[in-house]
Design a protein around this motif. Sequence first.
Motif, PDB file in Angstrom:
ATOM      1  N   THR A 298       0.832  -1.216   0.000  1.00  0.00           N
ATOM      2  CA  THR A 298       0.000   0.000   0.000  1.00  0.00           C
ATOM      3  C   THR A 298       0.860   1.257   0.000  1.00  0.00           C
ATOM      4  OG1 THR A 298      -1.878  -1.036   1.110  1.00  0.00           O
ATOM      5  CG2 THR A 298      -1.658   1.335   1.365  1.00  0.00           C
ATOM      6  N   VAL A 299       1.879   1.277   0.861  1.00  0.00           N
ATOM      7  CA  VAL A 299       2.764   2.441   0.933  1.00  0.00           C
ATOM      8  C   VAL A 299       3.509   2.620  -0.383  1.00  0.00           C
ATOM      9  CG1 VAL A 299       4.804   3.387   2.081  1.00  0.00           C
ATOM     10  CG2 VAL A 299       3.002   2.300   3.438  1.00  0.00           C
ATOM     11  N   LEU A 300       3.989   1.510  -0.961  1.00  0.00           N
ATOM     12  CA  LEU A 300       4.730   1.591  -2.222  1.00  0.00           C
ATOM     13  C   LEU A 300       3.834   2.124  -3.337  1.00  0.00           C
ATOM     14  CD1 LEU A 300       7.385   1.014  -3.680  1.00  0.00           C
ATOM     15  CD2 LEU A 300       6.545  -1.309  -4.157  1.00  0.00           C
ATOM     16  N   LEU A 301       2.606   1.619  -3.417  1.00  0.00           N
ATOM     17  CA  LEU A 301       1.674   2.123  -4.434  1.00  0.00           C
ATOM     18  C   LEU A 301       1.387   3.606  -4.233  1.00  0.00           C
ATOM     19  CD1 LEU A 301      -1.021  -0.696  -4.785  1.00  0.00           C
ATOM     20  CD2 LEU A 301       0.458   0.196  -6.596  1.00  0.00           C
ATOM     21  N   THR A 302       1.212   4.019  -2.980  1.00  0.00           N
ATOM     22  CA  THR A 302       0.930   5.430  -2.697  1.00  0.00           C
ATOM     23  C   THR A 302       2.089   6.319  -3.125  1.00  0.00           C
ATOM     24  OG1 THR A 302      -0.460   4.834  -0.805  1.00  0.00           O
ATOM     25  CG2 THR A 302       0.359   7.083  -0.883  1.00  0.00           C
ATOM     26  N   VAL A 303       3.304   5.932  -2.758  1.00  0.00           N
ATOM     27  CA  VAL A 303       4.482   6.745  -3.070  1.00  0.00           C
ATOM     28  C   VAL A 303       4.700   6.827  -4.583  1.00  0.00           C
ATOM     29  CG1 VAL A 303       6.987   6.895  -2.861  1.00  0.00           C
ATOM     30  CG2 VAL A 303       5.603   6.317  -0.862  1.00  0.00           C
ATOM     31  N   LEU A 304       4.710   5.665  -5.250  1.00  0.00           N
ATOM     32  CA  LEU A 304       4.991   5.654  -6.694  1.00  0.00           C
ATOM     33  C   LEU A 304       3.878   6.347  -7.480  1.00  0.00           C
ATOM     34  CD1 LEU A 304       6.441   2.048  -7.211  1.00  0.00           C
ATOM     35  CD2 LEU A 304       7.677   4.217  -7.049  1.00  0.00           C
TER      36      LEU A 304
ATOM     37  N   SER B 141      -1.888   6.083 -11.055  1.00  0.00           N
ATOM     38  CA  SER B 141      -1.102   7.227 -11.540  1.00  0.00           C
ATOM     39  C   SER B 141      -1.883   8.048 -12.561  1.00  0.00           C
ATOM     40  CB  SER B 141       0.214   6.737 -12.162  1.00  0.00           C
ATOM     41  OG  SER B 141       0.998   6.047 -11.218  1.00  0.00           O
ATOM     42  N   LEU B 142      -2.528   7.364 -13.507  1.00  0.00           N
ATOM     43  CA  LEU B 142      -3.302   8.074 -14.524  1.00  0.00           C
ATOM     44  C   LEU B 142      -4.454   8.844 -13.888  1.00  0.00           C
ATOM     45  CD1 LEU B 142      -3.465   5.418 -17.390  1.00  0.00           C
ATOM     46  CD2 LEU B 142      -1.972   7.416 -17.248  1.00  0.00           C
ATOM     47  N   ASN B 143      -5.146   8.198 -12.951  1.00  0.00           N
ATOM     48  CA  ASN B 143      -6.257   8.859 -12.272  1.00  0.00           C
ATOM     49  C   ASN B 143      -5.762  10.049 -11.448  1.00  0.00           C
ATOM     50  OD1 ASN B 143      -9.221   8.657 -11.272  1.00  0.00           O
ATOM     51  ND2 ASN B 143      -8.035   8.698  -9.380  1.00  0.00           N
ATOM     52  N   GLN B 144      -4.653   9.853 -10.734  1.00  0.00           N
ATOM     53  CA  GLN B 144      -4.104  10.920  -9.906  1.00  0.00           C
ATOM     54  C   GLN B 144      -3.659  12.105 -10.749  1.00  0.00           C
ATOM     55  OE1 GLN B 144      -4.138  10.815  -6.641  1.00  0.00           O
ATOM     56  NE2 GLN B 144      -3.186  12.801  -6.370  1.00  0.00           N
TER      57      GLN B 144
ATOM     58  N   LEU C 243      -5.416   9.245  -2.192  1.00  0.00           N
ATOM     59  CA  LEU C 243      -4.819   8.169  -2.980  1.00  0.00           C
ATOM     60  C   LEU C 243      -4.439   6.983  -2.098  1.00  0.00           C
ATOM     61  CD1 LEU C 243      -3.517   7.025  -5.570  1.00  0.00           C
ATOM     62  CD2 LEU C 243      -1.462   8.325  -4.995  1.00  0.00           C
ATOM     63  N   ALA C 244      -3.882   7.274  -0.924  1.00  0.00           N
ATOM     64  CA  ALA C 244      -3.502   6.192  -0.007  1.00  0.00           C
ATOM     65  C   ALA C 244      -4.719   5.337   0.356  1.00  0.00           C
ATOM     66  CB  ALA C 244      -2.865   6.782   1.251  1.00  0.00           C
TER      67      ALA C 244
ATOM     68  N   ILE D 194      -2.067   5.798  10.814  1.00  0.00           N
ATOM     69  CA  ILE D 194      -0.621   6.046  10.917  1.00  0.00           C
ATOM     70  C   ILE D 194      -0.086   6.617   9.611  1.00  0.00           C
ATOM     71  CG2 ILE D 194       1.622   4.921  11.182  1.00  0.00           C
ATOM     72  CD1 ILE D 194       0.258   2.952  13.115  1.00  0.00           C
ATOM     73  N   ILE D 195      -0.507   6.037   8.483  1.00  0.00           N
ATOM     74  CA  ILE D 195      -0.059   6.551   7.179  1.00  0.00           C
ATOM     75  C   ILE D 195      -0.489   8.003   7.010  1.00  0.00           C
ATOM     76  CG2 ILE D 195      -0.352   6.325   4.680  1.00  0.00           C
ATOM     77  CD1 ILE D 195      -0.696   3.309   5.098  1.00  0.00           C
TER      78      ILE D 195
END
Length: 594
Positions: A80-86, A173-176, A233-234, A275-276
């Motif tokens: 989840t964190v990796l998807l959020t960051v990238l 990414s496209l949506n963001q 996004l997270a 926490i995130i």
Amino acid sequence: MASTTDFDGLLAGPQSGSAPDYSRYRVVPARHPWRAVGTVAAVLILGITLHSILTNPKWGWAVFAQYFVSEPVLVGLARTVLLTVLASIFGFLLGGTLAFARVSKSPLLAGISWGYIWLLRSVPLIVLLLILNNLGYLYTTLDLGIPYTGISFAQYNLVEVLSPFAVALIGLSLNQAAFSAEIIRGGILSVDQGQHEAAAALGLSRRRHALGIVLPQAMRAILPSGFNEIIGLAKSTSMVYVLALPELFYTVQVIYRRNLEVIPLLMVATVWYLIIMSVLSLIQLRIERHYARGALRTTPASLLERITGRNSSRQNKATTAAQSPAPAARRPLVSALRPARQEGLIEIHGLSKRYGSHTVLDNVNLTVRPGEVTAILGPSGAGKSTLLRAINHLERASEGFIAIDGELIGYERRGNVLYELKEGAIRRRRASIGMVFQNFNLFPHLTVLENIIEAPVSVQKVPRAVALEQARDLLNRIGLSDKADAYPRQLSGGQQQRVAIARALALKPKVILFDEPTSALDPELVGEVLEVIKELATSGTTMVIVTHEVGFAREVADTVVFMENGRVLESGPPAQLFNAPAHSRLGEFLAKVL
């Protein structure tokens, strides 16, 4: 009668000549009972809520503790964190590109950007993820090569390339990008137009203009909404459960479907999301404080500084740096600015400027000789500022041409044909024309020293160490060497305008243009700016000054130009125009302002 006597005594007190001593009085703070009631009620509600949650065995806190740091949950959390960051990085990079395309002058780029934003904001995220996940059935292979030639460098099976993680990353990414593009565009539009003009007048490249001037200022408007999108996004990563990708929420679902402990497992996900979000919020505060430099007179304290009390010492240092006494020895300005040769001939031929049917400049013809100081007078709306801005091509002429030392501004001559220059070539020519604006237009996120060295380093490629030395020398000559590390907002109006003059001089221009340099100043501050301009007037640098200071024009100018309705009605030496004006309209104007 007693009350009247007491009242008279009160009136007589201040007239006795001695101020009353209030130090012996006890101060009773104002009471706010409803605040106390509200505070007590809030504490009670919070306490009851926490007691209910923590003591109710049905919440399953033992199960929560068992799975909170279990390996599957931590693996899902990491994904989840990796998807959020990238997705944040790729989404905002693409969104920034779309935002700048949207505000560009290219109709094609602006149209493509608008179309992308319209489409991606219309399609629900879950639909986008499902379409991408099934893309391999629409296009079996991904070919890299030259289109329509049959030449292929590599070929990939699209079903294998588009793994669930890749689909999730691309979709998020496209949506963001679609939403972040509008956030960034809003930030760009929030930057004052004067900042764009100042960057253009200094000859900054488009890249430096966008990334060094506009974007840092836009960040203050971008950050709150931008981080709101990142936090959203997270949470939206939970949507990738449709791809059977084991991120945090999907992992929790798998576990509670096996052991039927729904609430404890949902609380595991909830706490990790909290926490995130908390970490992202702290990062947001830190970045906002960074971009608050120059926007506020005093940078707000961080949470840590408030707790430790370290902020006061930092602020005291900043205040001392901005208010330290000026050095006594001030070097003369003229000695550093007198040009080695006479240059700066301005020739204006048949210049006209129209906005639709409205004519602002009407067939203006004017010559300013090298080293001459020309003052332009006239009523408001006469076209004075437009003429000045046309000289350095901030305003493109509808008709006519302007040349400096025989070199056309905005055009290149090849035989009997004039070719319009591209923006890069115009910027290089513009760098030889300094401009001082009415509203200063200093870059608020840069210190005084950084404002002055920006153009020499970025445009003229002067080594930074050399530019810093020259900038400090200029600040000494205008009496502001103690303000080198201050931000514009920490200076008075007169000081800001003197820094603006130093910024223009740092490029060592042939010509300096002043657009009503004192009209935005308080009367007390006008004198300090005029003194610097008077000293400059003796340097041999060609100067054109639009001003309402008639006495200053009479004293400093070699030539005075009077304009009205976009036309030059009269020009000549000050003695001639002020003592024996040939045009009746000039006589009427002088009768009102002198």
